[in-house]
Structures are given as C-alpha cells and as structure tokens.
Enzyme design. Structure first.
Site, PDB file in Angstrom:
ATOM      1  CE  LYS A  31      44.578  44.052  31.663  1.00 30.91           C
ATOM      2  NZ  LYS A  31      43.371  44.261  32.283  1.00 30.91           N
ATOM      3  CB  THR A  32      48.901  46.963  31.434  1.00 36.60           C
ATOM      4  OG1 THR A  32      47.988  47.003  32.387  1.00 36.60           O
ATOM      5  CG2 THR A  32      49.198  48.361  31.071  1.00 36.60           C
ATOM      6  CG  ASP A 212      42.026  45.909  28.863  1.00 35.35           C
ATOM      7  OD1 ASP A 212      42.503  44.660  29.103  1.00 35.35           O
ATOM      8  OD2 ASP A 212      42.119  46.931  29.638  1.00 35.35           O
ATOM      9  CD  GLU A 213      39.295  44.721  32.597  1.00 35.24           C
ATOM     10  OE1 GLU A 213      39.088  43.545  32.669  1.00 35.24           O
ATOM     11  OE2 GLU A 213      40.016  45.449  33.320  1.00 35.24           O
ATOM     12  CD  GLN A 243      40.373  40.003  37.128  1.00 34.60           C
ATOM     13  OE1 GLN A 243      40.377  41.178  37.448  1.00 34.60           O
ATOM     14  NE2 GLN A 243      41.721  39.373  36.689  1.00 34.60           N
ATOM     15  NE  ARG A 600      41.967  43.598  41.620  1.00 33.15           N
ATOM     16  CZ  ARG A 600      42.516  42.936  40.431  1.00 33.15           C
ATOM     17  NH1 ARG A 600      43.105  44.035  39.782  1.00 33.15           N
ATOM     18  NH2 ARG A 600      42.352  42.041  39.858  1.00 33.15           N
TER      19      ARG A 600
END
Length: 735
Positions: A31-32, A212-213, A243, A600
């Site tokens: 994503k980043t 984002d998010e 998430q 993670r």
DNA sequence: CAATCCTGATTTTTT
DNA sequence: ATCAGGATTG
C-alpha cells in the site's frame, strides 16, 4: 522491493490520478508503495506540490510517506495526521469561531480538570462521573454535534444533564482559549459548515486528496474530507475494512464500504497480493477473518511459500508465558537469522506488558515499549511545558494552576479557585488579574490574600515576566533552558532525591528536543513547538537505531511488520476482551484486531494462551480464545511444555534454572525467584540497603525460609519494584 | 488553608 | 501495584 515491477492492480491504482479512487488494500499488499508512487505520478503531471494533501492517522505513517516522496521527487508534499491538519487550519482561522489566536491544546488530564470544574459548578453534591461525560462529549464531537444539537430523546435518564454539561464545557474551554483533541477535528468541521467562504479557501488550496486507513475515519473526518473535495472530486482513499479497529473512537467502517455510493463514478482497485507473510500465516489469518459477517469478500494470496506453521503454546501462568517468549526470542536471536528489532510481542491490554518486562529484565533482553507512557506525559516535562504555556498564553487555567505552586509557595487549591473565579468574573486573563491583585489595583471582584500569598504571587509573576522577555530575545532552546532554571524547578526536584536524576535527564531531553525542533522547523515559534508536542504521541518516539524487541498493544501494531510476532494472552475475556462479550459487533472488531496482529508477521508467528492469569485483582482460570479454534489446525503446531528441557537458555541468563520434569504436566520454573551466584548473605537482614548488579540499589523488606533456602524480598528503588531473591544465589552487596 | 498521610478503587484499545 | 481523593494535622 522498489525494483520489483508493480502488479497490474498496483499499476492501475498508481496511474489513476483524477476523480474518486478507492483502493482496497489488503494487509501487506504494498500500500505505502502505491500511495507514494501515485503522488509522484501526480507531481509528474505538473501539479504543484502544495496542491496535494495526504492524511494519515499517525505521525509516523505521515513522516514515512513524506520522506519517501521527498526522496523520489525532492519535493515537500503536505502529508500529516488529521489532527495536525485540524491544528493547522485552526491556527489560521479559529477566530471565526470566537476563539483567540494562539490556542492551547489540552490533553486528557488537562481536559478532565475542566470537566470536573463544570460538573461541580452544575451540582457539587451530585457525584457526577467526569470520565463518562468526557466520553459523551467526545462522541458528540466525533459526529459533529454541537451542544444544542443533542437530541434529548437519545439520552438515558441519568444523562439528561449532558447537553448542559457539554455546553458549559465548551464555554469554559473557550474562556481558557483551549481546545481538546476532538476539537481539532470538530472545530474544523464546524468552521467548514458555518463559514462556506473559509471552506472555499481550503478547497482551492488542495486539489488532490489522499486518505490512508480510510476504514478508521469517523464522522467529522468524513465530513471534512468530503467538504474539501466536493468541487474537484480528486479523492483517493486507501484502506481495508478487515482492519477497522477503532470504532470505539467513533470510526465508521461504512465510510469505506459506502464509498461507491458516495461517488458512483469511483474507480475501485483491489490489491490482493500479499508480499509480506508466509502462506501458513496468511491462510490462517484469512480463515479467521471469514468468521466475520457482512464482509467485503477478498482473496489475499502470497507466493512466498508456506513457511513455518504457526506455533501455539499454552502456558500455566503469565510468568511462564513470558518465559516462553523470552526463550523463543533467544532461540531466534542465537540462530542468527533474526535481529531483535525484527521481533515484536503484541498484547491486548497494556497491563500485560508487566510480566514480559520482568522476564526480559532478568534475561537481559533489550526491549522497548511502543506507545507506553510517553516522554511528554512525564510529570516534570508536563510541568515545564505548563510554564511555557503560561508564558505563551496567560489565560490557560490548567497550566496556570499546575505551575502557580511550583515550587511550593503556599498557594493551594482554595486560593487557586478564588483567583480563577475572580479573573473569570471580572473578565481579566488569569495573569492580568493576578498582576492587578499584587499591584493593589481596584478590581470588580477583589479577593483577600495574606501578605505571604501576595508575595508568592509576585515572585511567580516576576518569573513569568522574566521568561517573557527572554522569549522575545532568545532562541527557543534558551527559553526552555531558562524556564527550567529560573522557575526553581531543579531545586524543587531535590525534594524527591530518588527520582531527581532521572527527571533531570528527561528535562535535558526536553531542551535538546527544543533545539532539534528549532533547527528543523521552517518557522520555529514557541507556539509551534507546543503544538507539535501536543500532537506527538508516544508512538513517534521509537528509536530505530537500537536493536531491541518491541512490545506493544495490538492496536499500536497496525501498519507495522516484523519477522517474528508473538501474540500473547489469547484467552477468552482478554482477547476477545470481556467488554465485547455481549455484542456481536464488538466481537467482530476483536476478531479484526486479531487479524491485524497476525498479519504483521512475515516469517514466524507464535500464539500463546495461559491457563491461570492474575487479572483484575485476582487469579483467574482462563479458557483459550475462540480465535485459536477458528484457525484451521493444519496451519498450527502445538508446542508442549517439555520444550523447556531442550531449548537453549536465553541470553545473559546462563545461571541455574530449576530443572523440568519429564512429565507432560511439568512444574515450570518458579519465575518469581531470581537466581544469581555468590554473596555474603550472613550479614544481610531486613532493613539493610543492598546493591544488586542488575537492579541497582534496594532495601531488604523481608528475609525468610523459602523453597530454595533463605529468601529475600527486596524493594528496588530504581524501578520501584519488589523482587524475591534466593539469598545464597543473589549477588547482593551490603551498602 | 496547605501539606501530608492514608485509603480505596482500578486495567481496552488512542490520534 | 499505582493513583486520585479524602481525612488529618500543623
């Protein structure tokens, strides 16, 4: 990674520059990289960097993205958190809402003082719960509701006072020219709603927005974003509904789920290839999350091979759980394939870190708690910052009352309250009111003070005056340094010799922070410094240069990744937490949280549960978490306690450890006992001051006959903890 | 009225 | 175990 070509979906996202775009980015889907590359592409279209705005939830994420864009394009793009965007906008425009420029940002502790004040004004005899009302205020603000917009029908019978409380609270905050965390968003939302011309100004400033998010945005954030883009619709939102873990903070998953309803022309891109985790970890996570209802189905896959199975260990107590984690850390570290900084332990509640810390201390495992009590929350740091805030503002009551009696001047709560009332009634700022008092000027609301108190006020005011002068002519660093020195704070610290050294060091840290900030900021004002510190969370302090394992709550783990992950406390009523027990919705959020924790991990994932845990004041028998059963067994390998007999010893802990029986139901080493070698124990008794190599100076509280012979209970002053030591092994020196 | 000592509650997650 | 709030003392 940046050399690997992007997959078709990533390319699609990166090349869609105009119009609404929804990127459903599964865990570890790059994503980043997509977000930053997309910004680069926008810039390549000739868009000016100042027209782009990127919003994230943490300073850390913002900083990383900003840095990556800078490296790729040598341009500075505004990427910040929602809250700092709010602070930025309000700093320019808050006057339109009736506040003074140069407002103070109150943290939770500050805000509680104000709430208590309000509640006691409304009804001092009623014992009203300030925390409860603060929660309701927060809720209202998250939904952009003003005090007079609260519908009484939605209130329980014991909450009918709420609109009045909320109104009074806002009025008081305005009187002290302070805003709380939620206000940074709420007041920005109000500003856009009440002043269309202001909204237009900001709409013109930013023509490309990136969020984002997005699954964690709440009502105000949604409103701010949609207002900002309503003209050009160049909005890209990135997120993963699976998430979404902040609904308790007002986040609404519907924001992302309904994006296509809000923007029917939106392009939707799904990133489903996971570049992070091994197959076993990823498949297990995918299966777990399937237990949630109403999901947007997705198929996250990985070509990284199955890897190791997930290891599951059931320990007897939280101490043996910690022991297990410590040994596994040592195992991976000694094997040489994983540095400590690539390992993390996640837990559901902060309280769980204690047992782990104790163990790691004994085993000399370097660790860092990510997001624990922040540097800026330390008393001494808050005190000095409060002084600086009074220097800066003069109306900020919380900072005033915090500092007026430091060092002790004989001005207590009663006098402070009188001053507060007097200043408020006569319409003066607190500092101005005090000045008039001291100078004997006639006041509409005078109060009686003893000569001693007047003198005390005078000395306080003269220090303030001095510091204001210094602030005008000197650097910020000098101002902070002088504040620490001239307020007599160093002298004040001597009152508690135990903590003096540590606190002094923290204050030195503050001085260097001021210096650093001065060098890095474009416009290094005191106000800017204070704002930055208010918005800085403990998460942002992590020092990546040191090799140490990370301990954190699962919430704090969002957005991070590690080679080795331990998820501890996988028990019913802990994870999922007891408070979610009677809500299906809350339980699904717990499951998402578990999903976040699991995903993670890159290479190894350990899940631990405990049969017996000391929790909420008592020892409780625990049942394994339902999540453990929801993971298909083919991905899990159970580890049994006999593991101890074969495992290598943790680092720095080569001394004697109790042996382990061959039985399955082994008695694990009683980890409360600390073993070491040599001693001159004959001369030691309760009351003696002793020195221990690892724990420093302590006082023997008790000497008694224990299972391993003579035992000492020793209270160590360094960390204010009591430890039980085996006398003949404890390396204690009498002082 | 301020400072100190003592007691009783208290742990979900946080920008 | 730690902290806020209350009672007590000076």
């Amino acid at each position: 990674m940046s050399n690997v070509p992007m997959n078709p979906e990533q390319q699609d996202a990166v090349n869609t520059i105009y119009g609404p775009l929804l990127v459903l980015a599964g865990a570890g889907s790059g994503k980043t990289r997509v977000v930053t590359q997309r910004i680069v592409n926008i810039l390549e279209q000739g868009v000016h960097p100042s027209e782009i705005l990127g919003l994230t939830f943490t300073n850390k994420a913002a900083g990383e993205m900003k840095e990556r864009v800078r490296q790729m394009t040598h341009h500075n793009v505004l990427i910040c958190t929602f809250h700092s965007l709010g602070a930025r906008i309000l700093r320019e425009s808050i006057q339109a809402l009736g506040y003074q420029p140069g407002f103070t940002i109150y943290d939770e502790q500050d805000v509680e003082k104000i709430m208590k004040l309000c509640l006691s004004e409304i009804n001092p005899s009623l014992k009203l719960d300030s925390k409860q009302f603060l929660g309701m205020v927060s809720n209202a603000k998250n939904n952009l509701l003003a005090p007079d917009e609260i519908d009484p029908k939605t209130l329980e019978s014991d909450q009918l006072l709420f609109p009045e409380v909320y109104k009074r609270y806002q009025a008081k905050m305005m009187e002290y020219n302070a805003v709380d965390f939620d206000d940074l968003l709420y007041l920005t939302g109000r500003l856009f709603k009440l002043h269309p011309e202001m909204l237009e100004h900001y709409q013109k400033r930013w023509s490309f927005l990136l969020i984002d998010e997005y699954q964690d945005t709440n009502g105000v954030q949604y409103s701010i974003v949609n207002n900002l883009v309503s003209k050009h619709h160049n909005l890209c939102v990135v997120g993963d509904p699976d998430q979404s873990i902040y609904s308790w903070r007002g986040a609404n998953v519907r924001n992302i789920l309904d994006f296509e309803l809000d923007y029917p022309k939106a392009k939707v891109v799904r990133l489903e290839q996971n570049y992070r985790s091994r197959g076993n970890i990823l498949d297990a996570s995918n299966h777990l999350i399937k237990y949630n209802s109403g999901r947007l189905e997705k198929n996250l896959w990985s070509d990284r091979g199955p890897g190791e199975k997930i290891k599951h260990y059931t320990a007897d107590t939280e101490k043996s759980e910690a022991q297990f984690v410590a040994e596994k850390i040592a195992f991976h570290y000694d094997k040489g394939d994983v540095p400590l900084k690539e390992m993390a332990i996640f837990y559901r509640t902060n309280a769980q870190s204690r047992a782990l810390e104790d163990r790691f201390l004994i085993h000399h495992i370097p660790y860092v708690i990510v997001g624990g009590v922040s540097f800026y929350q330390r008393k001494e740091v808050k005190d000095i910052l409060a002084f600086l805030r009074v220097v800066h503002s003069g109306v900020d009551f919380v900072s005033f009352s915090r500092t007026i009696n430091i060092p002790k001047r004989g001005i207590g709560d009663t006098t402070i309250e009188k001053i507060r009332l007097g200043a408020s009634e006569s319409g003066f700022s607190l500092v101005a009111y005090c000045e008039s008092l001291v100078q004997g000027k006639p006041l509409s609301y005078p109060i009686k003070l003893s000569a001693k108190q007047k003198e005390a006020l005078l000395s306080y005011l003269s220090i303030l005056h001095e510091l204001r002068e210094i602030g005008k002519s000197c650097s910020l660093k000098e101002l902070v340094k002088n504040t620490i020195e001239r307020t007599g704070y160093l002298q004040y610290l001597k009152e508690d010799p135990e903590s003096e050294q540590e606190r002094k060091e923290n204050l030195n840290g503050l001085v260097s922070k001021a210096m650093e900030w001065e060098l890095s900021a474009e416009n290094p004002t005191l106000e800017g410094f204070l704002e930055e510190l208010s918005l800085k969370s403990s998460l942002d302090e992590a020092d990546q240069s040191k090799d140490r394992v990370s301990l954190m709550t699962v919430h704090n783990g969002k957005g991070l990744e590690f080679d080795v992950v331990f998820l501890v406390g996988m028990e019913e009523d802990l994870f999922p937490h007891a408070n979610s027990r009677d809500s299906e919705i809350a339980q699904e959020e717990e499951r998402r949280l578990c999903y976040v924790g699991m995903t993670r991990a890159r290479e190894y994932l350990y899940l631990c549960d405990v049969r017996q845990r000391f929790l909420w004041g008592t020892t409780r028998l625990q049942r394994p978490s339902r999540f453990l059963k929801e993971i298909p067994s083919q991905h899990i390998e159970k580890i049994r306690p006999s593991f101890y007999a074969k495992s290598p010893q943790p680092m720095g802990y080569r001394e004697e450890v109790s042996h382990v029986d061959e039985d399955d139901d082994v008695e694990e080493p009683f980890s409360d006992e600390i073993h070491a070698e040599t001693a001159d124990i004959d001369r030691l008794a309760a009351g003696d001051t002793v020195f221990h190599q690892d724990f420093g100076i302590g006082v023997i509280k008790q000497a008694y006959q224990g299972s391993s012979g003579l035992m000492f209970k020793v209270f160590f002053t360094k960390d204010s903890r009591e430890r039980t030591l085996v006398a003949k092994l404890a390396r204690l020196k009498k002082l």
